[in-house]
Structure formats: C-alpha cells, structure tokens
Design an enzyme around this catalytic site. Structure first.
Site, PDB file in Angstrom:
ATOM      1  N   ASP A 165     -14.225 -11.674 -27.079  1.00  0.00           N
ATOM      2  CA  ASP A 165     -15.156 -11.057 -26.127  1.00  0.00           C
ATOM      3  C   ASP A 165     -16.516 -11.779 -26.100  1.00  0.00           C
ATOM      4  O   ASP A 165     -16.712 -12.780 -26.791  1.00  0.00           O
ATOM      5  CB  ASP A 165     -15.298  -9.576 -26.522  1.00  0.00           C
ATOM      6  CG  ASP A 165     -15.398  -8.653 -25.321  1.00  0.00           C
ATOM      7  OD1 ASP A 165     -15.840  -9.116 -24.252  1.00  0.00           O
ATOM      8  OD2 ASP A 165     -15.056  -7.472 -25.463  1.00  0.00           O
TER       9      ASP A 165
ATOM     10  N   ASP B 150     -15.182  -5.460 -16.389  1.00  0.00           N
ATOM     11  CA  ASP B 150     -14.026  -4.625 -16.759  1.00  0.00           C
ATOM     12  C   ASP B 150     -13.434  -3.867 -15.576  1.00  0.00           C
ATOM     13  O   ASP B 150     -14.155  -3.331 -14.734  1.00  0.00           O
ATOM     14  CB  ASP B 150     -14.441  -3.591 -17.814  1.00  0.00           C
ATOM     15  CG  ASP B 150     -14.689  -4.246 -19.159  1.00  0.00           C
ATOM     16  OD1 ASP B 150     -14.655  -5.484 -19.242  1.00  0.00           O
ATOM     17  OD2 ASP B 150     -14.916  -3.495 -20.118  1.00  0.00           O
TER      18      ASP B 150
HETATM   19  C1  GLA Z   1     -15.411  -5.477 -23.258  1.00  0.00           C
HETATM   20  C2  GLA Z   1     -14.103  -6.078 -22.721  1.00  0.00           C
HETATM   21  C3  GLA Z   1     -13.051  -4.980 -22.660  1.00  0.00           C
HETATM   22  C4  GLA Z   1     -12.839  -4.399 -24.049  1.00  0.00           C
HETATM   23  C5  GLA Z   1     -14.151  -3.879 -24.603  1.00  0.00           C
HETATM   24  C6  GLA Z   1     -14.028  -3.485 -26.068  1.00  0.00           C
HETATM   25  O1  GLA Z   1     -15.943  -4.550 -22.376  1.00  0.00           O
HETATM   26  O2  GLA Z   1     -14.304  -6.641 -21.462  1.00  0.00           O
HETATM   27  O3  GLA Z   1     -11.839  -5.489 -22.146  1.00  0.00           O
HETATM   28  O4  GLA Z   1     -12.292  -5.377 -24.888  1.00  0.00           O
HETATM   29  O5  GLA Z   1     -15.176  -4.870 -24.519  1.00  0.00           O
HETATM   30  O6  GLA Z   1     -15.252  -3.087 -26.628  1.00  0.00           O
END
Ligand code: GLA
Length: 388
Positions: free
Chosen positions: A148, A203
């Site tokens: 991430d 996301d």
């Molecule tokens: C980010 C990523 C998500 C997930 C969260 C976990 O937002 O884009 O897909 O992995 O972190 O904290």
C-alpha cells in the site's frame, strides 16, 4: 586498474541480479480473494482457514481462484530485531502455519504491507525493513504481496516500490507483487518492470456509482496491460449487498473485459447462489484469463451506451454492450460490423464466426446480421466471436 574494472562489473552484476522481478508470474490476471472489502480489520486465522476451505470446495478453486490474501491489520509491532510481529490473539499459530494450511488446500497465500512507515490502519509497515520483511514473507511461504501507499510522506513511488521488488527478488521466492498506490503517480507508466499489478484509482466501495466511475477511469490505460503486468481497478464487491444482482453481473463482466485481477471481496462462507453463479461463470472468466492478455478498448462511446471490445487469442474477441443508464435500451446490433471491428483483414467476416452469449451460455441463432437487442438498466450483454 583491472581490479577496479572487475569491482565495477561485480557491482553491475549485483544490480542486474537484484533489479528485476520474477518474470514467470501473473501471466494471466491473478485470481483469488482478499479480506478487506468485507471484513476490514476483522481478520483472523479462523476466517482465513474458513475461506480457504470454502474456495477449495465451493467451485471457486475450480473456476481459477487461487490466492487467499490477508489485507491490513494482521501485524501489531516490530520486535527488538526489527522483525514484524503478528497479532497473536488473532493468529495464534502464526503465519507459517496459516500459509501451510492454505497450501494444503492447493491454494496460494497472500499478505499485505505498505511502503510507508505505517499501514493505512496505522500498523507497522515496510519502510526501511523491505529486505528483512521480504525474507520473512519468503520463510512463511507467502506467494502474493499487496503493498500500500499510506504514510509515505515525500517518498518517491517508483523507487519505494522498486526497493520492495528488489527485496522480494533477493528473498528467492516467486511472490506476485501487487502495487497499491491508487494511481497517484501514474504507475502504469513505470510499474511494468516493478510489479505484477498496480491499482489505478482510489478505493472501490460497494455501490454502482463507485464501480462505474472506476471503470470509466480505465479507458486510456489498455496499452499498459499485458502478461505479467496488469492494471488493477481494485477488488471485487460482488456479493457484498450494495448493488443489485444485475449490477454485480455488470461489475464482474466489466472487470473481465479489462483483464483485471479478480480478487473476490465478499464472504465466501455465506454466499448466495446468485453471487456464486456470477463469480464462477467460467465462460466470462475465460475472457479475463485469455492468454493474449489484452485489456478491452472502448470502441463506441455514446455516453451511457458503450461498446467495448477485448481482443482474444486465436483472433477471437469478446464484445460487451453496456447500458449504464437508468432506462432499458433497445439497440440494433450489427454483428457483421462487430465481426470486423478492430480487425482489418477480410477473414473477419461474420460467417467465419459463431457468436456466443456468455451469460446465456448459448450460441446466437443469427438469421440476419443485425438484430434488435434489449439491455436492462445498469446492465451488459456480452458476446464472444468464436472461430468456426
Ligand atoms: C488502502 C487500500 C485498500 C486497503 C486498505 C487497508 O485504503 O487501498 O485496498 O488495503 O488500505 O487499510
């Protein structure tokens, strides 16, 4: 002088050995399951074992789903040696045990970390520990790493992800490297030699608007995708409850047209028959997993009505008619035009193909080259042009 030259060549040899990714991985878009969309931080050994059991027995493994990936929140600290510490309450037997269990089901095991100092949920992340963590993951038997981009301050994306790539390569275990930097630094332009997939947007959430908005942002990215390096429009929301069954069918099909990684994000242990039918539709999955590795192109764009074409191996193609509007649409579809679309050569005549409806699992009985077709709101039709 000779000594200097040989030192220099050793240095470059060292660089060339390390500055690469495993090249036999993710030849088709990775398929599996990830905990985040449904379970967030509520991850545990029991959940992961239950999911592995479910995938291996409910038709998902048979349909191609392979990686079981734990997202954020499995880690709690670093010990005095800098080793990452697993949450013992939630994972009492540790990660090696869990990886072995997942492997015993004929599946692969994935884990999550982050290029910054802390993960998005504030857990210890990889910054400064890349090679050490990669060795730990290899020791545990990890096959897939999602990495991430939270808490990265002024870090440079390409070099941060390259460091982890080098760490993984040096750990001598083929681990699929999933770059999750949300498209912020145009990873499609540099990540092909760094990772196997890269997120292209922020996301996804479990709604039609979120899904279709992410889909529309993939339009110009087709040329960057291919075997070993895929655009990732984020994990699937199919079955999580925020869309209708028709919308989930659309979501799944569009991801397959994009040659997107297919990481289911729902509760596989309590899945409705409708959800299971969507996620295990082998004819649609075959479009995603086609070995040519092409992402679909938007061939006609009339706003809410679009035609997308994905070239497939053996000069075949999948054609998707998308009705993104809130009204039913009736369209006159010219199949002979579609047979020629995106192909110049004369052999691309309709009579050389049979046309198969991949939802109905039926070949069309084409009496005329053109036909009126009804498309429900927020819905798709998908046809595969199969060489006769
Ligand atoms: C980010 C990523 C998500 C997930 C969260 C976990 O937002 O884009 O897909 O992995 O972190 O904290």
């Amino acid at each position: 002088m000779k000594k200097i030259i040989s030192l220099i060549s050793i240095f470059f040899l060292f660089l060339s050995v390390n500055a690469q990714k495993y090249d036999q991985l993710a030849k088709t878009p990775p398929m599996g399951w990830n905990s985040w969309n449904k379970f967030g931080c509520n991850v545990s050994e029991t959940l992961i074992m239950g999911v592995a059991d479910a995938i291996s027995s409910n038709g998902m493994k048979d349909a191609g789903y392979e990686y079981v990936v734990i997202d954020d929140c499995w880690q709690v600290a670093r010990d005095e040696n800098g080793e990452i510490v697993v949450d013992k309450d939630r994972f009492p037997h540790g990660m090696k045990f869990l990886a072995d269990y997942v492997h015993s089901k004929g599946l692969k095991f994935g884990i999550y970390s982050c290029a910054g100092t802390l993960t998005c949920e504030g857990r210890p992340a990889g910054r400064g520990h890349e090679f050490q963590d990669a060795r730990t993951y290899a020791r545990w038997g990890v096959d897939y790493l999602k990495y991430d981009w939270c808490n990265t301050g002024s870090q440079d994306a390409k070099s941060s992800y390259s460091t982890m790539r080098d760490g993984l390569f040096a750990a001598h275990r083929p681990i699929v490297f999933s770059i999750c930097e949300w498209g912020s630094n145009k990873p499609w332009e540099w990540a092909g030699t760094v990772g196997n997939l890269w997120r292209t947007t922020g996301d996804i959430s479990d709604s039609w608007n979120s899904m279709i908005n992410i889909f529309s942002q993939q339009k110009d990215l087709a040329r960057y995708a291919g075997p070993g390096h895929w655009n990732d429009p984020d994990m699937l929301e199919v079955g999580n409850g925020g869309m209708t069954t028709e919308e989930y069918k659309t979501h799944f099909l569009l991801w397959c047209m994009l040659a997107a990684p297919l990481l289911a994000g729902n509760d596989l242990q309590n899945m409705s028959p409708e959800t299971r039918t969507i996620l295990t539709n082998k004819e649609i999955i075959a479009v995603d997993q086609d070995t040519l590795g092409k992402q679909a192109i938007c061939w006609r764009d009339a706003g809410n009505y679009q035609i997308w074409i994905k070239r497939l191996a053996n000069n075949e193609k999948a054609v998707c008619l998308l009705n993104g509007s809130d009204e039913k649409k009736t369209v006159l579809v010219d199949f002979s035009l579609l047979a020629k679309a995106m192909s110049e050569r004369s052999q691309f005549k309709l009579e050389n193909f049979k046309v198969r409806d991949l939802w109905e699992h039926k070949d069309l009985d084409l009496k005329e080259a053109s036909m009126y077709i009804d498309i429900l709101p927020h819905s798709v039709k998908v046809y595969r042009f199969i060489k006769k």
